[in-house]
Design a protein around this motif. Structure first.
Motif, PDB file in Angstrom:
ATOM      1  N   SER B 279       0.872  -1.161   0.000  1.00 46.20           N
ATOM      2  CA  SER B 279       0.000   0.000   0.000  1.00 46.20           C
ATOM      3  C   SER B 279       0.920   1.226   0.000  1.00 46.20           C
ATOM      4  N   LYS B 365      -1.938  -6.387  10.816  1.00 50.73           N
ATOM      5  CA  LYS B 365      -3.118  -5.816  11.482  1.00 50.73           C
ATOM      6  C   LYS B 365      -2.924  -5.830  12.992  1.00 50.73           C
ATOM      7  N   ALA B 368      -0.998  -2.971  13.919  1.00 47.08           N
ATOM      8  CA  ALA B 368      -1.827  -1.758  13.833  1.00 47.08           C
ATOM      9  C   ALA B 368      -2.724  -1.628  15.052  1.00 47.08           C
ATOM     10  N   ASP B 369      -3.134  -2.781  15.604  1.00 42.34           N
ATOM     11  CA  ASP B 369      -4.009  -2.751  16.782  1.00 42.34           C
ATOM     12  C   ASP B 369      -3.233  -2.544  18.066  1.00 42.34           C
ATOM     13  N   ASN B 432       0.528   3.648  13.945  1.00 42.09           N
ATOM     14  CA  ASN B 432      -0.116   4.470  12.909  1.00 42.09           C
ATOM     15  C   ASN B 432       0.342   4.064  11.519  1.00 42.09           C
ATOM     16  N   LYS B 435      -1.428   1.027  10.608  1.00 43.08           N
ATOM     17  CA  LYS B 435      -2.836   1.350  10.284  1.00 43.08           C
ATOM     18  C   LYS B 435      -2.931   1.904   8.875  1.00 43.08           C
ATOM     19  N   LYS B 436      -1.931   2.746   8.505  1.00 41.39           N
ATOM     20  CA  LYS B 436      -1.938   3.333   7.162  1.00 41.39           C
ATOM     21  C   LYS B 436      -1.900   2.231   6.114  1.00 41.39           C
ATOM     22  N   VAL B 438      -2.935  -0.924   6.578  1.00 40.37           N
ATOM     23  CA  VAL B 438      -4.151  -1.737   6.642  1.00 40.37           C
ATOM     24  C   VAL B 438      -5.318  -1.030   5.949  1.00 40.37           C
ATOM     25  N   THR B 439      -5.412   0.294   6.138  1.00 44.27           N
ATOM     26  CA  THR B 439      -6.553   1.012   5.563  1.00 44.27           C
ATOM     27  C   THR B 439      -6.295   1.498   4.143  1.00 44.27           C
ATOM     28  N   GLY B 440      -5.030   1.511   3.705  1.00 46.88           N
ATOM     29  CA  GLY B 440      -4.724   2.053   2.389  1.00 46.88           C
ATOM     30  C   GLY B 440      -5.193   1.154   1.263  1.00 46.88           C
ATOM     31  N   LYS B 441      -5.298   1.749   0.044  1.00 48.48           N
ATOM     32  CA  LYS B 441      -5.692   0.956  -1.123  1.00 48.48           C
ATOM     33  C   LYS B 441      -4.544   0.034  -1.492  1.00 48.48           C
ATOM     34  N   LYS B 442      -4.840  -1.252  -1.630  1.00 49.07           N
ATOM     35  CA  LYS B 442      -3.775  -2.215  -1.835  1.00 49.07           C
ATOM     36  C   LYS B 442      -3.413  -2.397  -3.298  1.00 49.07           C
TER      37      LYS B 442
END
Lengths: 110, 459
Positions: B279, B365, B368-369, B432, B435-436, B438-442
């Motif tokens: 990502s 993940k 990230a958690d 963070n 998290k970036k 995990v949430t980013g467009k893969k």
């Protein structure tokens, strides 16, 4: 030396060179001087390097000359290559090829 | 007699006293150094000339010198009309130049026992010469010729086509190269999407004109850096001022890379499936980039003990629970001047690929958690620091680091600064960053037998 024998490109010898060019006769077959060079390895390498349009023109001229030679004919006088029109298209490339070969030989010597 | 013997013993006494009291590694206290002496201390000197050229050098008193010309002319600056020109340029370093024929460059460099090589990345093109210290002038002449005055004769350029094909054939043998090139192709719309290798449709179609144009547009003084190891800074600056100032201006500005996030699947018959899921991450040199590097080491960035079981790698431990078959997994991290990629790279058996990828992503993940202990963080920081420092141990690594920094920033950050910055990365920063991801467009690229490989929208 240079003062005694006139340089071949001098103004005095143009007439002689023109006469000799016409005497040689390849212009009657529509050829240029560089078309008549013997194709040794240097000339072959230089031919590999000339631009495509010049190479195609050369092939055309040689084909026409071979055809005329087979028919035992020559071109009409208007189509003979004129001394002024004869471009030494191969010479710069040939000079370069020979210079490169000589450089290689220099390095091989030592 | 006695007096004379006494004098010789006197000098011996002074000698011993001097040796024990004064360390020879530091300059004498109170000694006024001449201006020239400043450059002889082991410092990396960086100067920026008015034309924009950056000169960096380190006098390490090594018997061999290494000089590099770094140019911002990587494959990201290729346009759709000249795709692949940097590949040809890479191979064209030994072609005839205005000052020396191809034969002379090769023999001349060999005659002094030197070497001339070119490497290029997506951002930069690097021309490096190695030589003995005394042969500096000879090899510099060839280096300057190659970088500033190449002729790119049409027949010599067309003679490079078989070499291009051979390069591509060799690259095709490596699954990693294939996956990483495909990853960049899928991740970006332009600039960074360009491959390091000439695309198939351009092999044999790159002409001398393309090369000349690319060099004209990109090899300008403002985009070059001259870096030297084992050379005097003054001499190098002089060379830079005199010879590398031919093309001024900034040249064509490259387009900003646009991340798009896509997928490339390359089915094949290999017994292993290579897959990368990434990502968008941080820009090179930023604090975020350092955080991603620390995250990379937390997750696992390769073996630290040969043939070991990688117990410190979270990814490896996570995937071990998912499959019993042989596998390999590591965190992938790349940073460029205006973008970056971060993710995981897995190598697995065709049947287990789905499980392996899911397990690896689950580990990220978990980070990230917030499932990272302080001990993990310390370990990762230590590993990152040692990786950075050890990469500077070789002359190639040091030259590369100096050159990339000189080109990107016009200065060189010392290893102390880098260590301090690494220490400043906190647990929240790392969480963070994860998290970036995990949430980013893969973006995903896979090669091999893809029967069990998930699609990018399924991971």
């Amino acid at each position: 030396m240079a003062s005694r024998a006139p340089v071949a490109t001098g103004r005095l010898l143009i007439g002689f060179r023109k006469w000799y060019y016409n005497l040689a006769g390849f212009n009657k077959l529509g050829l240029m001087r560089d078309d008549t060079l013997y194709e040794d390895s240097d000339v072959a390498e230089a031919l590999r390097r000339i631009p495509e349009n010049q190479y195609n023109d050369r092939v055309f001229r040689m084909k026409r000359a071979l055809d005329l030679s087979m028919k035992q004919q020559i071109l009409p006088k208007e189509q003979w290559t004129k001394f002024e029109e004869d471009v030494q298209y191969l010479s710069p490339y040939l000079k370069e090829v020979i210079q490169e070969r000589k450089e290689k030989e220099e390095w091989m010597k030592n | 007699m006695k007096g004379i013997r006494g004098i010789s013993q006197l000098s011996r006494h002074f000698h011993v006293a001097a040796r024990t009291r004064q360390s020879l590694a530091h300059p004498l206290a109170g000694l006024k150094l001449s201006p020239g002496a400043a450059h002889s201390l082991k410092d990396i000197h960086v100067t920026r000339l008015p034309s924009g050229l950056v000169i960096a050098s380190l006098e390490n008193y090594s018997p061999a010198s290494k000089i590099g010309v770094f140019v911002k002319a990587g494959c990201r600056y290729e346009t759709p009309e000249n795709q692949g020109v940097t590949h040809i340029l890479r191979l064209a370093s030994s072609l005839t130049t205005k000052g020396a024929s191809s034969f002379k460059i090769c023999r001349g460099v060999e005659a002094v026992g030197g070497s001339l090589s070119v490497t290029s990345s997506r951002e930069n093109m690097v021309y490096t010469v190695d030589c003995l210290r005394d042969d500096f002038d000879t090899v510099m002449e060839y280096l300057i010729n190659v970088t500033t005055a190449p002729e790119f004769r049409a027949w010599e350029v067309s003679d490079l086509t078989p070499r291009v094909k051979r390069d591509k054939a060799q690259a095709a043998h490596s699954a990693q190269i294939g996956v990483i090139e495909a990853l960049h192709e899928a991740a970006y719309k332009n600039a960074l999407t360009n491959s390091l290798y000439c695309p198939n449709h351009m092999v044999g179609n790159i002409t001398s004109g393309h090369l000349h144009q690319f060099v004209q547009n990109n090899f300008t003084s403002a985009r070059m850096a001259l870096v030297g190891l084992g050379v005097d800074h003054e001499v190098l600056t002089q060379v830079g001022e005199q010879f590398l100032n031919i093309r001024s201006g900034a040249g064509t500005t490259g387009a900003a890379a646009q991340y798009r996030g896509g997928e490339v699947r390359m089915p094949g018959l290999g017994s292993l499936v290579h897959s990368a899921v990434v990502s968008e991450s941080a820009v090179v040199g930023s604090d975020e980039a350092l955080t991603f590097s620390v995250l990379q080491h937390i997750l696992g960035a390769g073996l630290h003990v040969k043939r070991g079981s990688c117990t410190s790698s979270k990814l490896v431990q996570g995937v071990t629970k998912a499959t019993a078959d042989p596998f390999d997994v590591s965190a992938f991290n790349a940073n460029y001047s205006d973008s970056g990629l971060f993710g995981v790279y897995t190598i697995s058996q065709p049947a287990a690929t789905g499980d392996v990828i899911k397990a690896a992503l689950a580990e990220v993940k978990a980070v990230a958690d917030g499932n990272v202990t302080a001990a993990d963080l310390t370990r990762a920081k230590a590993q990152l620091k040692s990786q950075v420092l050890m990469s500077l141990e070789t002359s190639e690594g040091l030259l590369d680091a100096m050159g990339s920094q000189a080109l990107a920033e016009g200065s060189y950050s010392s290893t102390d600064e880098v260590s301090t910055n690494i220490d400043n990365v906190s647990l929240t920063d790392v969480a963070n960053a994860a998290k970036k991801f995990v949430t980013g467009k893969k973006t995903m690229a896979s090669s091999g037998n893809l029967k069990n490989t998930p699609f990018v929208d399924e991971v």
